[in-house]
Design a protein around this motif. Structure first.
Motif, mmCIF file in Angstrom:
data_model
loop_
_atom_site.group_PDB
_atom_site.id
_atom_site.type_symbol
_atom_site.label_atom_id
_atom_site.label_comp_id
_atom_site.label_asym_id
_atom_site.label_seq_id
_atom_site.Cartn_x
_atom_site.Cartn_y
_atom_site.Cartn_z
ATOM 1 N N ILE A 1 10.849 -6.651 16.246
ATOM 2 C CA ILE A 1 10.265 -5.478 15.582
ATOM 3 C C ILE A 1 9.065 -5.004 16.394
ATOM 4 O O ILE A 1 8.162 -5.795 16.693
ATOM 5 N N HIS A 2 9.058 -3.717 16.745
ATOM 6 C CA HIS A 2 7.916 -3.164 17.468
ATOM 7 C C HIS A 2 7.304 -2.012 16.681
ATOM 8 O O HIS A 2 8.019 -1.259 16.007
ATOM 9 N N ASN A 3 5.987 -1.881 16.810
ATOM 10 C CA ASN A 3 5.238 -0.832 16.128
ATOM 11 C C ASN A 3 4.613 0.087 17.179
ATOM 12 O O ASN A 3 3.856 -0.387 18.039
ATOM 13 N N TYR A 4 4.937 1.376 17.114
ATOM 14 C CA TYR A 4 4.444 2.317 18.120
ATOM 15 C C TYR A 4 3.619 3.415 17.448
ATOM 16 O O TYR A 4 4.169 4.235 16.707
ATOM 17 N N VAL A 5 2.318 3.420 17.718
ATOM 18 C CA VAL A 5 1.443 4.445 17.143
ATOM 19 C C VAL A 5 0.521 4.986 18.236
ATOM 20 O O VAL A 5 0.294 4.338 19.265
ATOM 21 N N GLY A 6 -0.014 6.179 17.996
ATOM 22 C CA GLY A 6 -0.955 6.769 18.943
ATOM 23 C C GLY A 6 -2.225 5.952 19.035
ATOM 24 O O GLY A 6 -2.566 5.196 18.130
ATOM 25 N N GLY A 7 -2.927 6.088 20.176
ATOM 26 C CA GLY A 7 -4.176 5.366 20.349
ATOM 27 C C GLY A 7 -3.998 3.943 20.829
ATOM 28 O O GLY A 7 -4.974 3.203 20.955
ATOM 29 N N THR A 8 -2.747 3.527 21.075
ATOM 30 C CA THR A 8 -2.483 2.170 21.588
ATOM 31 C C THR A 8 -2.046 2.272 23.053
ATOM 32 O O THR A 8 -1.810 3.361 23.577
ATOM 33 N N ASP A 9 -1.906 1.129 23.704
ATOM 34 C CA ASP A 9 -1.620 1.066 25.151
ATOM 35 C C ASP A 9 -0.165 1.463 25.419
ATOM 36 O O ASP A 9 0.755 0.655 25.262
ATOM 37 N N LYS A 10 0.019 2.693 25.873
ATOM 38 C CA LYS A 10 1.387 3.193 26.120
ATOM 39 C C LYS A 10 2.042 2.455 27.296
ATOM 40 O O LYS A 10 3.233 2.128 27.246
ATOM 41 N N GLN A 11 1.278 2.191 28.356
ATOM 42 C CA GLN A 11 1.863 1.530 29.529
ATOM 43 C C GLN A 11 2.403 0.150 29.169
ATOM 44 O O GLN A 11 3.481 -0.241 29.624
ATOM 45 N N HIS A 12 1.677 -0.569 28.337
ATOM 46 C CA HIS A 12 2.147 -1.884 27.882
ATOM 47 C C HIS A 12 3.466 -1.736 27.121
ATOM 48 O O HIS A 12 4.385 -2.546 27.293
ATOM 49 N N GLN A 13 3.570 -0.697 26.310
ATOM 50 C CA GLN A 13 4.796 -0.460 25.548
ATOM 51 C C GLN A 13 5.961 -0.098 26.473
ATOM 52 O O GLN A 13 7.092 -0.552 26.258
ATOM 53 N N LEU A 14 5.672 0.692 27.514
ATOM 54 C CA LEU A 14 6.724 1.043 28.489
ATOM 55 C C LEU A 14 7.236 -0.206 29.205
ATOM 56 O O LEU A 14 8.454 -0.383 29.387
ATOM 57 N N ASP A 15 6.318 -1.068 29.616
ATOM 58 C CA ASP A 15 6.707 -2.317 30.305
ATOM 59 C C ASP A 15 7.533 -3.202 29.369
ATOM 60 O O ASP A 15 8.522 -3.822 29.781
ATOM 61 N N GLN A 16 7.099 -3.271 28.110
ATOM 62 C CA GLN A 16 7.778 -4.086 27.095
ATOM 63 C C GLN A 16 9.209 -3.582 26.878
ATOM 64 O O GLN A 16 10.166 -4.376 26.816
ATOM 65 N N LEU A 17 9.356 -2.264 26.782
ATOM 66 C CA LEU A 17 10.676 -1.666 26.548
ATOM 67 C C LEU A 17 11.598 -1.822 27.754
ATOM 68 O O LEU A 17 12.815 -1.890 27.603
ATOM 69 N N ALA A 18 11.029 -1.867 28.946
ATOM 70 C CA ALA A 18 11.851 -2.050 30.151
ATOM 71 C C ALA A 18 12.510 -3.423 30.140
ATOM 72 O O ALA A 18 13.611 -3.604 30.686
ATOM 73 N N ARG A 19 11.843 -4.396 29.488
ATOM 74 C CA ARG A 19 12.394 -5.754 29.416
ATOM 75 C C ARG A 19 13.364 -5.915 28.249
ATOM 76 O O ARG A 19 14.392 -6.572 28.369
ATOM 77 N N LYS A 20 13.019 -5.306 27.123
ATOM 78 C CA LYS A 20 13.806 -5.561 25.917
ATOM 79 C C LYS A 20 13.609 -4.439 24.902
ATOM 80 O O LYS A 20 12.487 -4.027 24.651
ATOM 81 N N GLN A 21 14.706 -3.968 24.310
ATOM 82 C CA GLN A 21 14.638 -2.960 23.258
ATOM 83 C C GLN A 21 14.513 -3.665 21.895
ATOM 84 O O GLN A 21 15.179 -4.671 21.654
ATOM 85 N N PRO A 22 13.670 -3.151 20.997
ATOM 86 C CA PRO A 22 13.564 -3.773 19.670
ATOM 87 C C PRO A 22 14.764 -3.420 18.792
ATOM 88 O O PRO A 22 15.425 -2.406 19.018
ATOM 89 N N GLN A 23 15.032 -4.242 17.798
ATOM 90 C CA GLN A 23 16.110 -3.921 16.854
ATOM 91 C C GLN A 23 15.603 -3.002 15.739
ATOM 92 O O GLN A 23 16.354 -2.212 15.185
ATOM 93 N N LEU A 24 14.314 -3.129 15.424
ATOM 94 C CA LEU A 24 13.708 -2.274 14.403
ATOM 95 C C LEU A 24 12.464 -1.625 14.976
ATOM 96 O O LEU A 24 11.566 -2.316 15.464
ATOM 97 N N VAL A 25 12.418 -0.293 14.911
ATOM 98 C CA VAL A 25 11.287 0.478 15.425
ATOM 99 C C VAL A 25 10.517 1.058 14.246
ATOM 100 O O VAL A 25 11.105 1.651 13.340
ATOM 101 N N ILE A 26 9.205 0.882 14.263
ATOM 102 C CA ILE A 26 8.319 1.473 13.262
ATOM 103 C C ILE A 26 7.244 2.233 14.024
ATOM 104 O O ILE A 26 6.730 1.736 15.027
ATOM 105 N N GLY A 27 6.894 3.442 13.579
ATOM 106 C CA GLY A 27 5.840 4.136 14.307
ATOM 107 C C GLY A 27 5.554 5.532 13.801
ATOM 108 O O GLY A 27 6.202 6.033 12.877
#
Length: 460
Positions: free
Chosen positions: A108-134
């Motif tokens: 489960i990943h949580n994506y909201v504004g004001g957080t580290d977008k680059q970290h999220q991009l790197d995370q998604l390149a490795r693995k897609q979440p099954q549940l997205v909240i944001g």
């Protein structure tokens, strides 16, 4: 031991354990209505009041339907959007609590504004979440960056749809929805369904199951809803007095603007209170930290704008004070809905100036019932109804023309017993009006039952 009625939904056993851990044994009305439909793969529109349990109404069936076996080829299966960061964190926390009990935990990943977008991009390149909240903006940004791939998802939840519309995020949600496959199961939850939202619903939901949960009272019956005039009083001093007259577990004060929030916070801190301040002008990181401190009960008093009205979901809020009436009256219910949750009692106090009488009238027209209060002799007491003079004049004016004529004629005759005859005639007239009003209510209730039967018949 209390029987857990969530078992009736035939949810996986780990979800029953998860809800028991947070003392959920009896589903709310919205949960009763929508969980079976969502489990069957039906698109739904769930309309019910703030604090009615909408979050678990969609999270529980979503967890039941997400396939944990899809690990080898990790893919997004469900997406939840919500209009504020605070709400996203709240839903994320509820999802993590359920996930702790899962034999095969979901990603489960949580994506909201004001957080580290680059970290999220790197995370998604490795693995897609099954549940997205944001929040809609950040989720759409990650989709456009070709990092978040949602074309595999079959379930989409739009939480707090009316607030999404009010805050101007509906276009972003529309763009997100256009990336899903055609066989999409959409779930829209909202306290109200404004007319401007209906074209969006029609675009993506061909034949949704609409579940509208009417409430006996607009305000939770566990909440005492007080009304106090500020005429001739210093409002800051009055709020301080109300906050400190008892020992609130957690008190929230809502104001309309961030400037007023800052002014009131400075005043209360000057009186020696430790106050948390939350408004949209604060840096995202500071807001998140303050919300975490509030949840940890580091603060007893919170002053906030409506931004936080739907983001603070904490058991134990015992007092809500409306510094003024919200510009959008819909927010009144969301503010007051922060207290009196999960069967606990709460008090909501609304302050108003004489010039705001018409706004109080509009709230009362919506079914909100106030208890008038004032300080008298150092004690807070129930006082007279502010409309008592208006009601008296209206009662006099509501006499039929024929009754007025009867009164005038009888007065002219001035025969013995004329006062008694006037009273009897007026009483008879009032009885007749009550009969007509009762007949009208019965007919209205009958029409509502007929419409409900038609909806249920069409749903089969």
């Amino acid at each position: 031991m209390t029987e857990n009625k969530f078992k009736n939904f035939k949810l996986p056993s780990y979800l029953i354990k998860a809800v028991q851990a947070i003392n959920f044994y009896q589903p709310t009305a919205i949960q009763e209505r929508v969980i079976p439909d969502i489990l069957k793969g039906q698109s739904v529109v769930g309309q019910s009041a703030t604090g009615s349990g909408k979050t678990h109404a969609f999270l529980l069936p979503l967890f039941a339907r997400i396939d944990p076996e899809v690990q080898a080829v990790q893919a997004v299966q469900a997406v939840i959007t919500t209009p504020s960061r605070e709400l996203a964190y709240q839903i994320y926390a509820a999802a993590k609590q359920l996930n702790k009990f899962a034999p095969q935990p979901l990603t489960i990943h949580n994506y909201v504004g004001g957080t580290d977008k680059q970290h999220q991009l790197d995370q998604l390149a490795r693995k897609q979440p099954q549940l997205v909240i944001g929040t809609p903006g950040r989720v759409l940004d990650l989709i456009k960056s070709q990092a978040l791939d949602i074309h595999t998802a079959t379930m989409f939840v739009v939480d707090e749809a009316d607030m999404t519309l009010d805050m101007g995020f509906l276009e972003q949600v529309d763009q997100i929805a256009s990336n899903f496959p055609e066989d999409l199961q959409m779930m829209v939850f909202s306290a109200t369904i404004p007319k401007k939202l209906r074209p969006f619903l029609k675009k993506y939901m061909a034949n949704p199951q609409v579940e509208e949960i009417p409430t006996q009272a607009v305000i939770n019956p566990d909440v005492q809803n007080w009304l106090m005039s500020t005429k001739g009083q210093d409002k800051n001093q009055l709020i301080y007095r109300l906050l400190t007259m008892g020992e609130p577990y957690l008190a929230l004060v809502f104001a309309n603007t961030k400037e007023r929030v800052e002014e009131l916070t400075r005043y209360l801190e000057g009186q020696g209170l430790k106050v948390a301040m939350i408004h949209g002008g604060l840096e995202a990181r500071r807001r998140k930290r303050t919300m975490r401190q509030v949840r940890n009960l580091d603060y007893q008093y919170v002053v906030a704008t409506d931004l936080a009205a739907r983001g603070i979901d904490i058991d134990g809020v015992s007092l809500v004070i409306n510094d003024d009436i919200p510009t959008d009256l819909e927010y009144f219910v969301h503010r007051v809905g922060r207290t009196g949750r999960n069967g606990m009692n709460g008090t909501a106090i609304t302050l108003y100036a004489p010039a705001e009488d018409d706004l109080i009238d509009k709230l009362e027209e919506r079914g909100i019932k106030f208890i008038p209060k004032e300080f008298r002799g150092g004690r807070l007491v129930t006082t007279h109804d502010r409309n008592r003079r208006k009601k008296y004049r209206r009662k006099q004016a509501e006499l039929d023309p024929s009754m007025k004529g009867f009164v005038k004629k009888t007065k002219k005759r001035v025969k013995p017993g004329y006062k008694k005859r006037i009273k009897q005639a007026i009483k008879k007239d009032e009885q007749q009006k009550r009969k007509l009003e009762l007949r009208h209510k019965i007919r209205k209730a009958k029409r509502q039952r007929q419409r409900q039967h038609r909806r249920e018949r069409n749903a089969r």
